[in-house]
Design an enzyme around this catalytic site. Structure first.
Site, PDB file in Angstrom:
ATOM      1  N   ASP A 120      -4.254  12.127  -8.110  1.00 55.69           N
ATOM      2  CA  ASP A 120      -3.933  10.250  -6.992  1.00 55.69           C
ATOM      3  C   ASP A 120      -5.419  10.528  -8.029  1.00 55.69           C
ATOM      4  O   ASP A 120      -6.222  10.467  -7.378  1.00 55.69           O
ATOM      5  CB  ASP A 120      -4.162  10.558  -5.508  1.00 55.69           C
ATOM      6  CG  ASP A 120      -4.271   9.610  -4.718  1.00 55.69           C
ATOM      7  OD1 ASP A 120      -4.463   8.355  -5.912  1.00 55.69           O
ATOM      8  OD2 ASP A 120      -3.557   9.789  -3.690  1.00 55.69           O
ATOM      9  N   TYR A 168       7.342 -15.022 -15.399  1.00 53.77           N
ATOM     10  CA  TYR A 168       7.611 -13.869 -14.617  1.00 53.77           C
ATOM     11  C   TYR A 168       7.761 -12.563 -15.693  1.00 53.77           C
ATOM     12  O   TYR A 168       7.266 -11.567 -14.552  1.00 53.77           O
ATOM     13  CB  TYR A 168       9.047 -14.242 -14.250  1.00 53.77           C
ATOM     14  CG  TYR A 168       9.727 -13.233 -13.727  1.00 53.77           C
ATOM     15  CD1 TYR A 168       9.351 -13.254 -11.704  1.00 53.77           C
ATOM     16  CD2 TYR A 168      10.394 -12.097 -13.727  1.00 53.77           C
ATOM     17  CE1 TYR A 168      10.249 -12.189 -11.183  1.00 53.77           C
ATOM     18  CE2 TYR A 168      11.541 -11.113 -13.192  1.00 53.77           C
ATOM     19  CZ  TYR A 168      11.093 -11.606 -11.566  1.00 53.77           C
ATOM     20  OH  TYR A 168      11.559 -10.876 -10.598  1.00 53.77           O
ATOM     21  N   PHE A 180      -2.887  13.068   2.438  1.00 49.33           N
ATOM     22  CA  PHE A 180      -3.676  12.178   2.375  1.00 49.33           C
ATOM     23  C   PHE A 180      -2.348  11.801   3.499  1.00 49.33           C
ATOM     24  O   PHE A 180      -1.258  12.247   2.993  1.00 49.33           O
ATOM     25  CB  PHE A 180      -4.103  11.483   1.342  1.00 49.33           C
ATOM     26  CG  PHE A 180      -4.323   9.889   1.615  1.00 49.33           C
ATOM     27  CD1 PHE A 180      -5.721   9.607   2.430  1.00 49.33           C
ATOM     28  CD2 PHE A 180      -3.554   8.299   1.791  1.00 49.33           C
ATOM     29  CE1 PHE A 180      -6.270   8.303   3.029  1.00 49.33           C
ATOM     30  CE2 PHE A 180      -3.520   7.105   2.106  1.00 49.33           C
ATOM     31  CZ  PHE A 180      -5.312   7.059   2.344  1.00 49.33           C
ATOM     32  N   THR A 181      -2.227  10.501   4.225  1.00 48.34           N
ATOM     33  CA  THR A 181      -1.425   9.951   5.378  1.00 48.34           C
ATOM     34  C   THR A 181      -0.293   9.248   4.203  1.00 48.34           C
ATOM     35  O   THR A 181       1.312  10.046   4.873  1.00 48.34           O
ATOM     36  CB  THR A 181      -1.567   8.940   6.082  1.00 48.34           C
ATOM     37  OG1 THR A 181      -2.883   7.893   5.092  1.00 48.34           O
ATOM     38  CG2 THR A 181      -3.189   9.585   6.762  1.00 48.34           C
ATOM     39  N   PHE A 220      -1.754   5.968  13.431  1.00 52.91           N
ATOM     40  CA  PHE A 220      -3.284   5.590  13.088  1.00 52.91           C
ATOM     41  C   PHE A 220      -3.238   4.293  12.968  1.00 52.91           C
ATOM     42  O   PHE A 220      -3.816   3.544  13.696  1.00 52.91           O
ATOM     43  CB  PHE A 220      -3.873   6.831  12.293  1.00 52.91           C
ATOM     44  CG  PHE A 220      -3.378   6.302  10.888  1.00 52.91           C
ATOM     45  CD1 PHE A 220      -2.701   7.230  10.384  1.00 52.91           C
ATOM     46  CD2 PHE A 220      -3.991   5.316  10.279  1.00 52.91           C
ATOM     47  CE1 PHE A 220      -2.418   7.039   9.124  1.00 52.91           C
ATOM     48  CE2 PHE A 220      -3.363   4.961   9.150  1.00 52.91           C
ATOM     49  CZ  PHE A 220      -2.652   6.443   8.179  1.00 52.91           C
ATOM     50  N   LYS A 252      -9.648   0.725  -4.391  1.00 50.21           N
ATOM     51  CA  LYS A 252     -11.095   1.107  -4.312  1.00 50.21           C
ATOM     52  C   LYS A 252     -11.645   1.483  -6.167  1.00 50.21           C
ATOM     53  O   LYS A 252     -12.275   0.700  -6.340  1.00 50.21           O
ATOM     54  CB  LYS A 252     -10.079   2.748  -4.184  1.00 50.21           C
ATOM     55  CG  LYS A 252     -10.034   2.904  -2.536  1.00 50.21           C
ATOM     56  CD  LYS A 252      -8.910   2.584  -2.285  1.00 50.21           C
ATOM     57  CE  LYS A 252      -8.197   3.074  -0.874  1.00 50.21           C
ATOM     58  NZ  LYS A 252      -6.708   2.497  -0.508  1.00 50.21           N
ATOM     59  N   ARG A 270     -10.624   9.898  11.926  1.00 49.03           N
ATOM     60  CA  ARG A 270      -9.483  10.587  10.332  1.00 49.03           C
ATOM     61  C   ARG A 270     -10.097  12.351  11.226  1.00 49.03           C
ATOM     62  O   ARG A 270     -10.338  12.614  10.616  1.00 49.03           O
ATOM     63  CB  ARG A 270     -10.595  10.836   8.976  1.00 49.03           C
ATOM     64  CG  ARG A 270     -10.417   9.073   8.617  1.00 49.03           C
ATOM     65  CD  ARG A 270      -9.815   8.841   7.753  1.00 49.03           C
ATOM     66  NE  ARG A 270      -8.110   8.373   7.736  1.00 49.03           N
ATOM     67  CZ  ARG A 270      -7.583   7.425   7.718  1.00 49.03           C
ATOM     68  NH1 ARG A 270      -7.727   7.435   6.611  1.00 49.03           N
ATOM     69  NH2 ARG A 270      -6.305   6.853   7.674  1.00 49.03           N
TER      70      ARG A 270
HETATM   71  N1  F0G Z   1      -4.333   7.988  -1.920  1.00 45.92           N
HETATM   72  C1  F0G Z   1      -5.837   7.784  -2.026  1.00 45.92           C
HETATM   73  C2  F0G Z   1      -6.499   8.935  -1.810  1.00 45.92           C
HETATM   74  C3  F0G Z   1      -6.333   6.621  -0.457  1.00 45.92           C
HETATM   75  O1  F0G Z   1      -7.504   7.122   0.224  1.00 45.92           O
HETATM   76  C4  F0G Z   1      -5.272   5.741  -0.674  1.00 45.92           C
HETATM   77  C5  F0G Z   1      -5.996   4.657   0.286  1.00 45.92           C
HETATM   78  C6  F0G Z   1      -4.019   5.373  -0.698  1.00 45.92           C
HETATM   79  C7  F0G Z   1      -3.102   6.455  -2.151  1.00 45.92           C
HETATM   80  C8  F0G Z   1      -3.025   4.684  -0.627  1.00 45.92           C
HETATM   81  O2  F0G Z   1      -3.160   3.541  -1.692  1.00 45.92           O
HETATM   82  O3  F0G Z   1      -3.519   2.013   0.437  1.00 45.92           O
HETATM   83  O4  F0G Z   1      -3.448   1.282  -1.543  1.00 45.92           O
HETATM   84  O5  F0G Z   1      -1.109   1.862  -0.429  1.00 45.92           O
HETATM   85  N2  F0G Z   1      -6.292   4.326   1.429  1.00 45.92           N
HETATM   86  C9  F0G Z   1      -7.507   3.926   2.655  1.00 45.92           C
HETATM   87  C10 F0G Z   1      -8.581   4.152   2.823  1.00 45.92           C
HETATM   88  C11 F0G Z   1      -6.433   2.814   3.521  1.00 45.92           C
HETATM   89  O6  F0G Z   1      -8.516   3.388   3.743  1.00 45.92           O
HETATM   90  O7  F0G Z   1      -8.904   5.555   3.274  1.00 45.92           O
HETATM   91  P1  F0G Z   1      -2.549   2.067  -1.047  1.00 45.92           P
END
Ligand code: F0G
Length: 461
Positions: free
Chosen positions: A219, A76, A128-129, A453, A262, A386
Site C-alpha cells: 500500500d 475518452y 487499514f479501514t 466511523f 496523499k 482512530r
Molecule cells: N491506504 C491507506 C494507508 C490510506 O491511508 C487510505 C486513505 C487508503 C488506503 C484509501 O485511499 O481514501 O484514496 O480511497 N486514507 C484516508 C485517511 C482516508 O484519512 O487516512 P482512498
C-alpha cells in the site's frame, strides 16, 4: 557564528493564492457539534477553523501542477495525460503496468476481487479501514502481522511498521501458503501512527514470501514519506536519493495500490500498479466495469496530469523535509508539554494517545471520539478518531474490535498550513489537556453497517 545556535528553516514555497478561514464562537461550535452527532466527519468544512481531519485530497497543488491541469486531454480513450502518468509511475515506482483508479480504494477493490478467494487469509502490517473491508468483501480474513512494538504508543522503535516474520510464519504454518494470496504492506502504517517500514524488513519479507509463493502488495499511499524515514533512520541510506529509495522499496513487491491523494499532492486520484501481465489484464477488465476505461479509471485527464507532476515534486528532498518537519515540529512541542502522543512522531500526523489523555474513560465510552469532539469545541480544530469506532466490529462475534491504540489523529494536509497555525494547534491541545478531568464520554446512538466511523452519531453520556 555560534555552531550551537539553532538555524530556522522555512517551507520551500511561497503562497500565491489564499483561502480565508472562519472562526466560530464557542456556543456556535457547540451547536455544530451536536448537529454533527459528535462526529467530526459530519461537521461542515465551513464551520472548521483548522482542518486536520485528514491529509487525503487536502493538499495544495503547485503552480506547475495547476498549469498541467490546463493541458488536460479529456479524450475518452488514450488521453496523453494517461501516458504521462504511466511513464512517471514506471520511472519512480518501477512497476510495469498501470491501472488508474478514482482513488486508493478503487485499486483495493480491484486487486482484492482478483486475488482473494473465499476462505483465504490476507496478512498485513496492521489493518487499514478500506483495505481490510475490501479484503473481507472478497471473502478473505485479514490477519495482523505487524511487530508488537506498533501497538505500544510509547515504544521508540524507529520502524514500528515492520512485519513480524514470526507472526507471518505462524500463519503460513497454520493455514498453509496456498491459502494466502498475498500480504499487504502499508508504507507508512497509517493506523499505527504513520510509522515506517525499514528496507531491511521489506527485503526479508520479500525473501520469505518468494520461498512460499506468496505475493507482496504494497500500500504505497505514503511510500515517499516512508522513503524519507529510511533515508534519515536506516544505516546506509543517508546519501541515497528519495527516488532511489522508493524504487528499491517497490522492487521488493509485485504490485501496489495507491491513493494519490496523499503523497502525490493532488485532490483526487489513485492507481493500481503491477508487474504481472495476467493480473494486469484482469485488472484492466475490471476497471472498465467499476471505474472507467483503462486509460482514465474514473479520473479526468487533468487529474492524471496533476498526479504525474505531483509525483515529481513529492520525491524532492526539500519538499519531504518540510512536510515531515512540520509534523515533527508539532509532535515535539506536544511532547515537551507533557501531552501523551504516539512516539516516534510519524510522517503524516501527530496521534494523541486518548487512553492516556482521558484515563478515566473506558474504551466503550469512546475516548478518542470524545477527545476529537472536545478539541473542536475548544478551538474549531478538526481531527479524526482512530480507535474503537474506526476498528468496527468482528464479523463473527458482532462485538466491537478493541484495538490497543485509541488515538486522535491530527493530520497535516501538505503545503496548506503555516507554523503559526501549528502554534495555535499546540496551544489548543494544551488547553484541552488542562481541563481533561472534567471531560465526559460519549454513547453511540446510530451505527452504519460499513466503515461506521464516517457516519456514526453520538450523544454525551
Ligand atoms: N491506504 C491507506 C494507508 C490510506 O491511508 C487510505 C486513505 C487508503 C488506503 C484509501 O485511499 O481514501 O484514496 O480511497 N486514507 C484516508 C485517511 C482516508 O484519512 O487516512 P482512498
Amino acid at each position: 557564528m555560534n555552531p550551537s545556535k539553532r538555524r530556522s528553516w522555512a517551507e520551500p514555497f511561497k503562497i500565491k493564492m489564499v483561502e480565508p478561514l472562519k472562526m466560530l464562537k464557542r456556543e456556535e461550535r457547540q451547536k455544530c457539534l451536536e448537529e454533527a452527532g459528535y462526529n467530526t466527519f459530519l461537521l461542515r468544512s465551513e464551520d472548521v477553523y483548522i482542518d486536520l481531519l485528514t491529509d487525503s485530497g487536502t493538499n495544495a497543488m503547485s503552480d506547475w501542477q495547476w498549469a498541467g491541469m490546463m493541458t488536460g486531454d479529456e479524450a475518452y480513450a488514450g488521453s496523453k495525460n494517461y501516458y504521462n502518468l504511466e511513464q512517471a509511475v514506471q520511472h519512480y515506482y518501477g512497476y510495469k503496468y498501470l491501472v488508474p483508479t478514482h482513488q486508493g480504494r478503487g485499486a483495493e477493490h480491484i486487486i482484492s476481487q482478483i486475488l482473494i478467494k473465499p476462505g483465504t487469509f490476507v496478512p498485513g502490517n496492521m489493518y487499514f479501514t478500506t483495505t481490510r473491508l475490501h479484503q473481507e468483501l472478497a471473502g478473505g480474513t485479514f490477519v495482523d502481522v505487524i511487530v508488537d512494538e506498533a501497538h505500544d504508543p510509547a515504544n521508540l522503535h524507529p520502524f514500528k511498521g515492520n512485519v513480524d516474520l514470526n507472526k507471518l510464519d505462524a500463519l503460513v504454518k497454520k493455514v498453509g501458503a496456498d491459502k494466502i494470496p498475498y500480504i499487504t504492506i502499508g508504507v507508512t502504517v497509517n493506523m499505527a501512527g504513520g510509522q515506517p517500514v525499514s528496507m531491511a524488513n521489506l527485503k526479508e519479507v520479500r525473501a520469505y514470501c518468494q520461498k512460499h509463493g506468496i505475493r507482496v502488495v504494497l500500500d504505497a499511499t505514503r511510500a515517499i514519506e516512508n522513503a524519507h524515514f529510511i533515508r534519515t533512520r536506516e544505516k546506509g541510506y543517508g546519501n541515497t536519493s528519495l527516488a532511489a529509495i522508493l524504487r528499491e522499496m517497490c522492487s521488493y513487491s509485485d504490485a501496489a495500490t495507491m491513493s494519490g491523494k496523499k503523497d502525490l499532492l493532488v485532490n483526487i486520484g489513485g492507481f493500481l500498479a503491477l508487474n504481472e501481465w495476467d493480473v494486469f489484464e484482469e485488472a484492466r477488465n475490471m476497471v472498465v466495469v467499476y471505474e472507467g476505461l483503462h486509460t482514465y479509471g474514473g479520473l479526468a485527464g487533468r487529474d492524471m496530469e496533476a498526479m504525474a507532476r505531483g509525483l515529481v515534486e513529492a520525491v524532492s528532498e526539500d519538499h519531504m523535509r518540510a512536510r515531515v518537519g512540520q509534523v515533527e515540529y508539532v509532535g515535539e512541542k506536544l511532547i515537551e508539554a507533557g501531552i501523551p502522543v504516539v512516539r516516534p512522531i510519524g510522517g503524516h500526523a501527530v496521534f494523541l494517545d486518548a487512553k492516556a489523555f482521558l484515563p478515566h474513560l473506558k474504551q466503550v465510552q469512546f475516548p478518542a471520539q470524545t477527545l476529537a469532539a472536545e478539541l473542536y469545541l475548544e478551538s474549531g480544530i478538526r481531527s479524526m478518531e482512530r480507535g474503537i469506532v474506526s476498528a468496527g466490529r468482528n464479523k463473527e462475534t458482532g462485538d466491537h474490535y478493541y484495538p490497543k491504540l485509541e488515538l486522535v489523529r491530527l493530520t497535516f494536509p501538505r503545503r496548506v498550513y503555516t507554523q503559526a497555525h501549528c502554534d495555535v494547534l499546540i496551544e489548543s491541545v494544551e488547553a484541552v489537556y488542562e481541563n481533561r478531568t472534567k471531560i465526559k464520554g460519549l454513547k453511540m446512538v446510530y451505527e452504519p453497517k460499513y466503515l461506521r466511523f464516517f457516519q456514526a452519531r453520538f450523544e454525551r453520556e
